[in-house]
Design a protein around this motif. Sequence first.
Motif, PDB file in Angstrom:
ATOM      1  N   UNK B 191       0.844  -1.194   0.000  1.00  0.00           N
ATOM      2  CA  UNK B 191       0.000   0.000   0.000  1.00  0.00           C
ATOM      3  C   UNK B 191       0.881   1.246   0.000  1.00  0.00           C
ATOM      4  N   UNK B 192       1.957   1.197   0.766  1.00  0.00           N
ATOM      5  CA  UNK B 192       2.896   2.317   0.788  1.00  0.00           C
ATOM      6  C   UNK B 192       3.392   2.624  -0.616  1.00  0.00           C
ATOM      7  N   UNK B 193       3.750   1.574  -1.346  1.00  0.00           N
ATOM      8  CA  UNK B 193       4.250   1.771  -2.709  1.00  0.00           C
ATOM      9  C   UNK B 193       3.182   2.453  -3.563  1.00  0.00           C
ATOM     10  N   UNK B 194       1.939   2.010  -3.407  1.00  0.00           N
ATOM     11  CA  UNK B 194       0.861   2.607  -4.204  1.00  0.00           C
ATOM     12  C   UNK B 194       0.660   4.082  -3.861  1.00  0.00           C
ATOM     13  N   UNK B 195       0.682   4.382  -2.557  1.00  0.00           N
ATOM     14  CA  UNK B 195       0.461   5.763  -2.139  1.00  0.00           C
ATOM     15  C   UNK B 195       1.612   6.653  -2.614  1.00  0.00           C
ATOM     16  N   UNK B 196       2.843   6.145  -2.514  1.00  0.00           N
ATOM     17  CA  UNK B 196       3.982   6.937  -2.978  1.00  0.00           C
ATOM     18  C   UNK B 196       3.877   7.197  -4.484  1.00  0.00           C
ATOM     19  N   UNK B 197       3.491   6.161  -5.237  1.00  0.00           N
ATOM     20  CA  UNK B 197       3.307   6.344  -6.680  1.00  0.00           C
ATOM     21  C   UNK B 197       2.251   7.416  -6.960  1.00  0.00           C
ATOM     22  N   UNK B 198       1.154   7.309  -6.198  1.00  0.00           N
ATOM     23  CA  UNK B 198       0.065   8.271  -6.380  1.00  0.00           C
ATOM     24  C   UNK B 198       0.549   9.692  -6.107  1.00  0.00           C
ATOM     25  N   UNK B 199       1.279   9.858  -4.994  1.00  0.00           N
ATOM     26  CA  UNK B 199       1.750  11.202  -4.649  1.00  0.00           C
ATOM     27  C   UNK B 199       2.689  11.741  -5.723  1.00  0.00           C
ATOM     28  N   UNK B 200       3.520  10.862  -6.266  1.00  0.00           N
ATOM     29  CA  UNK B 200       4.447  11.310  -7.294  1.00  0.00           C
ATOM     30  C   UNK B 200       3.702  11.717  -8.569  1.00  0.00           C
TER      31      UNK B 200
END
Lengths: 308, 339, 322
Positions: B191-200
Amino acid sequence: MTFLKLENLKVYYPVRGGFFKRVVDNVKAVDDITLELKEGETYGLVGESGCGKSTTGRTLLGLNKATSGKIIFNDVDLLSLNRREYSQYRKDIQMIFQDPYSSLNPRKRVIDIIAEPIRNFEKLSSKEVKRKVQEVLEKVGLSPESIYKYPHEFSGGQRQRIGIARALTLNPRLIVADEPVSALDVSVQAQVLNFMKDIQKEFNLTYLFISHDLGIIRHMCDRIGIMYKGRIVEQGTTEDIYENPQHIYTKRLLSAIPDINPDNRDKHMAFRKQVDAEFNNSFNQYFDTEGKIVDLRPLSETHSVALP
Amino acid sequence: MSKQPLLKINNLSTSFRIGDDYYAAVDDVSLTVNENEVVAIVGESGCGKSALALSIMQLHPQERTKMAGEVLFNGKNLLSLSVSEMNKVRGKDMGMIFQDPLTALNPLMRVGQQIEESMKNHLQLSDAEMKKRSLELLNKVGIPNPERTYMQYPHELSGGMRQRVVIAIAIACEPKFLIADEPTTALDVTIQAQILDLMRDLQSQMKTGIILITHDLGVVAEMADKVAVMYAGEIVEFADVSTLYNNPLHPYTRSLFNSIPSAAHGQDRLHVIQGIVPSLKNLPRTGCRFSERIPWIDSATHEEHPALHEVEKDHFVRCSCYQHFHFPKDAEDLKYDIS
Amino acid sequence: MLKFIIRRFLVMIPQLALLSILIFLLAKAMPGDALTGSMQANPNLDPKVFEELREKLGLNDPWYEQYGRWIGNLFQGELGMSYIHKVDIADLLGDRMANTFWLGLVTLIFTYLIAVPLGVVAGRWNESWADKLIVGYNYVSFAIPLFVFALIMLFIFGFGLHWFPIGGSVDVTVEKGTFAYFLSRIHHLLLPAITAALLSTVGTIQYLRNEIIDTKLKDFVKTARAKGTPEKKVYSRHIFRNSLLPVAAFLGYDIVFIIGGSVFIEQIFSYPGLGQLFISSINQRDFSVVNILVMLFGFLSILGTLISDIILSIVDPRIRID
């Protein structure tokens, strides 16, 4: 001799519904897992929240009730024992909890916290108890004079060491460590991890190390089991898992770890996107017709994967 | 030099009242964030990074807080604004993403209402326009069924979905500047990876300036353009991310890197920073604040009034002790602090 | 929701049955019976007369037969006769129930009218002088016994200042159904209601104050401020609503508490309600009335918990009942 073996362990929680609150379904927290620990090793159980890794650890300690299966410790099935017989084995297995702030009773002094297991399992005079508590405190590197202090007088790392001291008082052989450092800052985390390695050598301890942090698992463990939806999807040595992951969930988990080198950023992100796509495409083929993840299949002597 | 700084913090100090005295949790911090730039602030708990974030938004309880210095946002000093003027900035020009998505959302309000609250505060839109925009936002942050989620309560969503909602709230009025306070700490790695991708993704679309507060050096490596390392209320090292990761200089930065397992491949022992992070009341106020945690380094190497030095272009390090720093030899290693 | 309510009512049946057996047996175990009072009043009457009367009323039958008869009648809506007042208990209860209900309702309204604003002020500006004053009032109202306070109120506002009548539920001179009758009833209600309300605010104020102080520090309040929400709305929309949850949960219990609490108030203010009837019936060994009243109180307290659960499920979306 089998040191510890979980055999076809299932832990189900009933879901009740309807007018008369009958059991209509089960939440399969742990759904038929088998794993074995050799004495002196560290076995890492990894997975995301809700995958059943903590339930497994708690069931091993008798904190959750197993629905079926066996927990064989020293060739004895713990689940078949009655209460009295069980308590003999119970003291050989101890637990270290996640949060050193909430797992220590703030109203108890250190001596009472650490002496609790001694008082439960052994009959010793108060003088002997005190001596023993001071002994274990020294083992974990805390001053023996601090026995009359309260938990809030210690730092986070020290508190976790008090928790470890409590687990060590009965000279256990197996320690279940459930996210022992996730609540701690990195530098304190390092301190506790180093320390756990030290006492493992000193007392020939076996660890069942439960964590969601793949970096810590890699650093600490000899063998690893990856859990997903109550099942083990891949098991192997640390090298097997990190260098040669076979199950798509393992790959996805590993690709999600941030790369510590900022220069690899774009490469790593592309890799992650690729694994994610693969995960979404091939997801279904890892389940059997009933929607259960398929059983483990050995790939090599150490490495087994839940592949169809 | 074409970039105009979006946020410029000059000599900001934030002090909290404990008993009758004020203690500075943020001490004389200066920092610049440009448009379309992610600046990470790294440190352990108690280093003042969250206090800094809340100071920019002025979300500290006023009756217990003193602030000095300047927070220039688009050239306007936020510290001189009245509460109602500040309310016009918060949520409109700057948004905030909090650590724990479970507690950051009001449990009694529907997701839609919580997103629209910010629009109600700042934009003159009809109810239908607000709903349309909320659904667009939910879609933008990757929520699979916006119509449904719009009507749901936070407890009906998973942790990852909740954090997406928190992000939707933060960007509801398309702010130019975001503060993300440990946005992924409470989440699982995937989930962290997804959220970081989203923020980027959002950042590159909207050209937002972001201050990212975190203790996770992996997250920094994935997200940040520039990094400020904080210790005991001060910035001790500042550089762009590649420079800092390839050439960390300050003893604290180096210690941090050496204590994380993922950076210590194959190494049996992790480095342990001696002692503990001092509490706010016990922060050393003179000399090099990190000196007491590296007692094996000759005290003569510390400066009396440690300043930030530009050791190479755009790479700043506080105090001169870094030139003489080395990790302890085995014998000194891992002395448990006995108290 | 409907399912939940039906199930709770079904669970209520065995609870009430157990309660009814218990109070019936307790009443039997008490020394004396329904005729004891009359015997003492007429010492000249032949004890044989009473014995015959007992036989006729079935008072000599085994307890389970008497119990069966009583319960059977209850199911047919026959509450039985009061031995003392010689009237149907239903008639005896009718007016008094209405009196108690109105007194309870007005007390409840006053309680919340006083407690909610005070709790809000104390919570929002905690540690201020206003907060200290309110907490002080709380301590005093918690410490002072109800009957002492009630007597003081009665003495000052009833006997001393003559602002309020000192007993009864309505002026005997006014005609039923007129507006003056209505006013007179309210006039009689006010003093006991205010007195009771002033002492029942403790829980609500304390809960509300603590909840607000806790909620103020919650993350979602920070989120609201970070959206630029003005302070006033931060309180009204986010803090108060969340802080009122435990208070709302107590509402159901409060309803019962106030009816139970009226026993003393009604006695002191000579207010003809259920509480007063309860005390006098016990004194007069009028067990048929006592039994019915205890059953009623028991039913109300079970109902109170049900109401609380329902209210909570309505105001808090996290609690779902099905």
